[in-house]
Design a protein around this motif. Structure first.
Motif, PDB file in Angstrom:
ATOM      1  N   PHE A 231       0.032  44.238  87.347  1.00 27.90           N
ATOM      2  CA  PHE A 231      -0.290  43.536  86.104  1.00 27.90           C
ATOM      3  C   PHE A 231      -0.610  42.072  86.379  1.00 27.90           C
ATOM      4  N   ARG A 232      -1.677  41.600  85.840  1.00 22.54           N
ATOM      5  CA  ARG A 232      -1.995  40.185  86.003  1.00 22.54           C
ATOM      6  C   ARG A 232      -2.515  39.600  84.697  1.00 22.54           C
ATOM      7  N   ALA A 233      -1.833  38.569  84.258  1.00 24.84           N
ATOM      8  CA  ALA A 233      -2.230  37.916  83.011  1.00 24.84           C
ATOM      9  C   ALA A 233      -3.312  36.913  83.326  1.00 24.84           C
ATOM     10  N   ARG A 240     -14.847  42.643  86.711  1.00 29.73           N
ATOM     11  CA  ARG A 240     -14.105  43.143  87.869  1.00 29.73           C
ATOM     12  C   ARG A 240     -12.598  42.917  87.769  1.00 29.73           C
ATOM     13  N   HIS A 241     -12.137  42.387  86.642  1.00 32.10           N
ATOM     14  CA  HIS A 241     -10.706  42.124  86.483  1.00 32.10           C
ATOM     15  C   HIS A 241     -10.120  42.849  85.274  1.00 32.10           C
ATOM     16  N   LEU A 242      -8.985  43.493  85.503  1.00 29.80           N
ATOM     17  CA  LEU A 242      -8.219  44.099  84.425  1.00 29.80           C
ATOM     18  C   LEU A 242      -6.855  43.418  84.383  1.00 29.80           C
ATOM     19  N   GLU A 244      -4.218  45.258  83.664  1.00 30.10           N
ATOM     20  CA  GLU A 244      -3.402  46.322  84.248  1.00 30.10           C
ATOM     21  C   GLU A 244      -4.297  47.142  85.156  1.00 30.10           C
ATOM     22  N   PHE A 245      -4.015  47.139  86.431  1.00 30.60           N
ATOM     23  CA  PHE A 245      -4.828  47.931  87.352  1.00 30.60           C
ATOM     24  C   PHE A 245      -3.923  48.585  88.373  1.00 30.60           C
ATOM     25  N   TRP A 246      -4.490  49.496  89.157  1.00 26.31           N
ATOM     26  CA  TRP A 246      -3.698  50.219  90.159  1.00 26.31           C
ATOM     27  C   TRP A 246      -4.022  49.657  91.529  1.00 26.31           C
ATOM     28  N   MET A 247      -2.979  49.454  92.289  1.00 30.25           N
ATOM     29  CA  MET A 247      -3.204  48.887  93.617  1.00 30.25           C
ATOM     30  C   MET A 247      -2.497  49.755  94.650  1.00 30.25           C
ATOM     31  N   MET A 248      -3.187  49.940  95.766  1.00 26.44           N
ATOM     32  CA  MET A 248      -2.620  50.691  96.873  1.00 26.44           C
ATOM     33  C   MET A 248      -2.363  49.689  97.982  1.00 26.44           C
ATOM     34  N   GLY A 386     -18.231  42.552  95.707  1.00 25.33           N
ATOM     35  CA  GLY A 386     -17.358  41.451  96.101  1.00 25.33           C
ATOM     36  C   GLY A 386     -16.077  41.999  96.698  1.00 25.33           C
ATOM     37  N   GLU A 387     -14.961  41.314  96.452  1.00 25.80           N
ATOM     38  CA  GLU A 387     -13.715  41.684  97.126  1.00 25.80           C
ATOM     39  C   GLU A 387     -13.184  43.037  96.662  1.00 25.80           C
ATOM     40  N   ILE A 388     -12.925  43.904  97.616  1.00 22.93           N
ATOM     41  CA  ILE A 388     -12.311  45.196  97.293  1.00 22.93           C
ATOM     42  C   ILE A 388     -10.903  45.274  97.880  1.00 22.93           C
ATOM     43  N   PHE A 432      -2.265  45.292 103.406  1.00 23.00           N
ATOM     44  CA  PHE A 432      -3.354  44.859 102.518  1.00 23.00           C
ATOM     45  C   PHE A 432      -3.200  45.510 101.156  1.00 23.00           C
ATOM     46  N   GLY A 433      -3.969  45.026 100.210  1.00 26.28           N
ATOM     47  CA  GLY A 433      -4.002  45.614  98.872  1.00 26.28           C
ATOM     48  C   GLY A 433      -5.413  46.057  98.545  1.00 26.28           C
ATOM     49  N   LEU A 434      -5.539  47.313  98.171  1.00 26.57           N
ATOM     50  CA  LEU A 434      -6.830  47.846  97.725  1.00 26.57           C
ATOM     51  C   LEU A 434      -6.776  47.966  96.212  1.00 26.57           C
ATOM     52  N   GLY A 435      -7.694  47.294  95.539  1.00 30.91           N
ATOM     53  CA  GLY A 435      -7.776  47.435  94.086  1.00 30.91           C
ATOM     54  C   GLY A 435      -8.423  48.769  93.786  1.00 30.91           C
ATOM     55  N   ASN A 448     -18.951  48.030  84.958  1.00 23.06           N
ATOM     56  CA  ASN A 448     -17.846  47.301  84.356  1.00 23.06           C
ATOM     57  C   ASN A 448     -16.530  48.016  84.630  1.00 23.06           C
ATOM     58  N   ILE A 449     -15.554  47.259  85.105  1.00 22.19           N
ATOM     59  CA  ILE A 449     -14.261  47.840  85.493  1.00 22.19           C
ATOM     60  C   ILE A 449     -13.544  48.485  84.307  1.00 22.19           C
ATOM     61  N   ARG A 450     -13.939  48.101  83.085  1.00 19.57           N
ATOM     62  CA  ARG A 450     -13.334  48.716  81.897  1.00 19.57           C
ATOM     63  C   ARG A 450     -13.700  50.197  81.779  1.00 19.57           C
TER      64      ARG A 450
END
Ligand code: ATP
Ligand code: MN
Length: 463
Positions: A231-233, A240-242, A244-248, A386-388, A432-435, A448-450
């Motif tokens: 979660f990022r406020a 490209r930004h949510l 609430e997103f899932w990260m591995m 861009g950044e993945i 590392f973190g994969l979005g 769109n990431i939405r």
């Protein structure tokens, strides 16, 4: 009882000349004299099954003629080879039972193409469209593949907490969670909220990354990964930004930055190689309607090793480019999308790994390089996106870590447990973190990431 089969099974290994039942929703209906041709889908694949419904059905006038897009059905009939072009098999209906009507004057998903903007206003229904069905099957496969990749290599999956008291990225993007009465907050004398009266006895929030916790178990089990919601406020209203997103996030002991880059690259190639085989029908839809170059773009990731260069080299290339960037380039800046895009889309036309960033723009936990100016960080940049991935070798030495905490104004008292890892059997380690949504975004070619997560949460919107 007739066998109930999913449509993907029926299309890919049909039991011809048998009586079967299918369940699904009407996609389209065509009527000619005494006969209706229905296409029904059940979500198991993009293609639908053709149903031949003849006038002789006992509820032909009562039901079949009234069918419209979105109505749910059970159809029982004889599966046959189709004489017509366009499909291999068809079901000659003997019984059509309507399970649920969908009033065409109200049902928003009529046959005509709907804009993604509009579909975002109906997240509870958009899963029934072709695009969202394809996206979800690709998303599902990618998620499974991530587990496969790490499990095959002996990593242990770790469930890191969602409620946390450490702001890993130190970027102040944490959502606070509280059970305090917001209309009557306990306060210190200087008016700050007194979180010692809150549920956890201190301020807590939703995790921005599971990394710090993953580090603890990497130093117990060797190689771990966590894959969960993050979660990022952040008030950046981008495509490209949510919130609430899932990260591995894998975390590996006895691993340096080189090893970190190697495994990240191997993983991305593994994922995309598989997906091109296993989800080819779903990808074909996106290649046709969304991004004509999609398959070439995916190939560009698999085909060759990623370009690797240092941040310092990248800055030199950007400065020599003669480009009039909106954000001027100088050593020490955080690279902006326009800079990353120039490298991936114009210079290298493929994936790029940048490493050894200035320590001033990176968090406290990254390992300081021998030059004292840069840290062993890496970002993987994909063309058009861009950044993945963002990753680093972690600072495993106690004193340099304490110095960095001081520089970054991180209070060591809050991180005694993290410092313990450096006191007791510390080892070189990296991760590392994969979005995950960035990966789905790239794989589908969507804009769109939405549109690559079922229920997107973004500033001002949580439908
Ligand atoms: P960016 O610069 O794009 O905001 P970041 O540097 O904040 O990314 P990290 O903190 O390194 O990202 O997080 C690791 C990965 O998580 C990123 O590489 C990206 O794929 C993904 N990610 C980060 N923030 C978001 C977000 N708000 N929504 C979706 N994915 C994200
Ligand atoms: Mn960010």
């Amino acid at each position: 009882m007739f066998i109930h089969q999913r449509i993907t099974k029926i299309l890919h290994g049909p039991d011809l000349n048998t009586i079967i039942s299918v369940y699904g929703w009407v996609k389209t209906k065509r009527e000619s004299k005494n006969i209706s041709f229905l296409e029904i889908t059940d979500g198991s694949c993009l293609q639908g099954l053709q149903i031949i419904a003849e006038h002789s059905l006992k509820n032909y006038e009562q039901d079949v003629q009234k069918l419209t897009t979105g109505v749910s059905l059970r159809v029982t009939g004889l599966l046959q080879k189709s004489p017509a072009k366009g499909q291999d098999v068809e079901l000659i209906a003997q019984e059509v039972e309507v399970l649920g009507w969908a009033d065409p004057s109200e049902y928003p998903l009529q046959k005509k193409k709907q804009s993604f903007d509009f579909l975002r206003s109906i997240p509870h229904l958009r899963g029934r469209t072709n695009s969202f069905g394809c996206m979800m099957r690709i998303r599902n496969r990618l998620s499974t593949l991530i587990h496969l990749f790490f499990q095959e290599r002996g990593f242990i999956q770790l469930h890191t907490p969602i409620i946390t008291t450490s702001d890993c990225e130190g970027a102040g993007e944490m959502f606070t969670i509280t059970s305090l009465d917001l209309d009557n907050l306990p306060r210190h004398e200087d008016n700050r909220v007194n979180y010692s009266e809150d549920f956890f006895g201190r301020q807590a929030g939703l995790t921005v990354s599971g990394q710090l916790e993953a580090e603890t178990y990497a130093q117990a089990l060797g190689q771990v990964y966590t894959f969960g919601p993050t979660f990022r406020a952040e008030n950046s209203n981008t495509s490209r930004h949510l919130a609430e997103f899932w990260m591995m996030e894998p975390e590996m002991s006895f691993c340096d930055l080189q090893g970190d880059m190697d495994i990240a690259e191997e993983m991305l190639q593994f994922l995309l190689t598989d997906i091109m085989e296993t989800c080819s029908d779903d990808l074909a839809l996106f290649a046709r309607f969304i991004d004509k170059n999609l398959l070439t773009k995916l190939q560009s990731i698999i085909r060759a090793p990623f370009t690797r260069l240092t941040y310092t080299e990248a800055i030199a290339i950007l400065q020599k480019s003669g480009r009039d960037f909106e954000f001027p380039v100088s050593w020490g800046i955080d690279l902006q999308a326009e800079h990353e895009k120039y490298l991936t889309d114009e210079i290298y036309r493929g994936p790029v790994i940048l490493r050894d960033y200035p320590k001033g723009i990176k968090p406290f936990y990254m390992r300081v390089n021998d030059d004292g100016q840069t840290v062993a960080a890496m970002d993987i940049l994909f063309p058009g996106l861009g950044e993945i991935i963002g990753g680093s070798q972690r600072e495993e030495r106690l004193d340099p870590l304490l110095d960095r905490m001081a520089e970054c104004k991180v209070n060591p008292d809050d991180y005694q447990w993290y410092l313990d890892l450096r006191r007791f059997g510390t080892v070189p380690h990296a991760g590392f973190g994969l979005g995950f949504e960035r990966l789905v975004l790239f794989t589908t070619g969507l804009g769109n990431i939405r549109d690559v997560i079922p229920f997107p949460r973004t500033p001002g919107s949580a439908l």
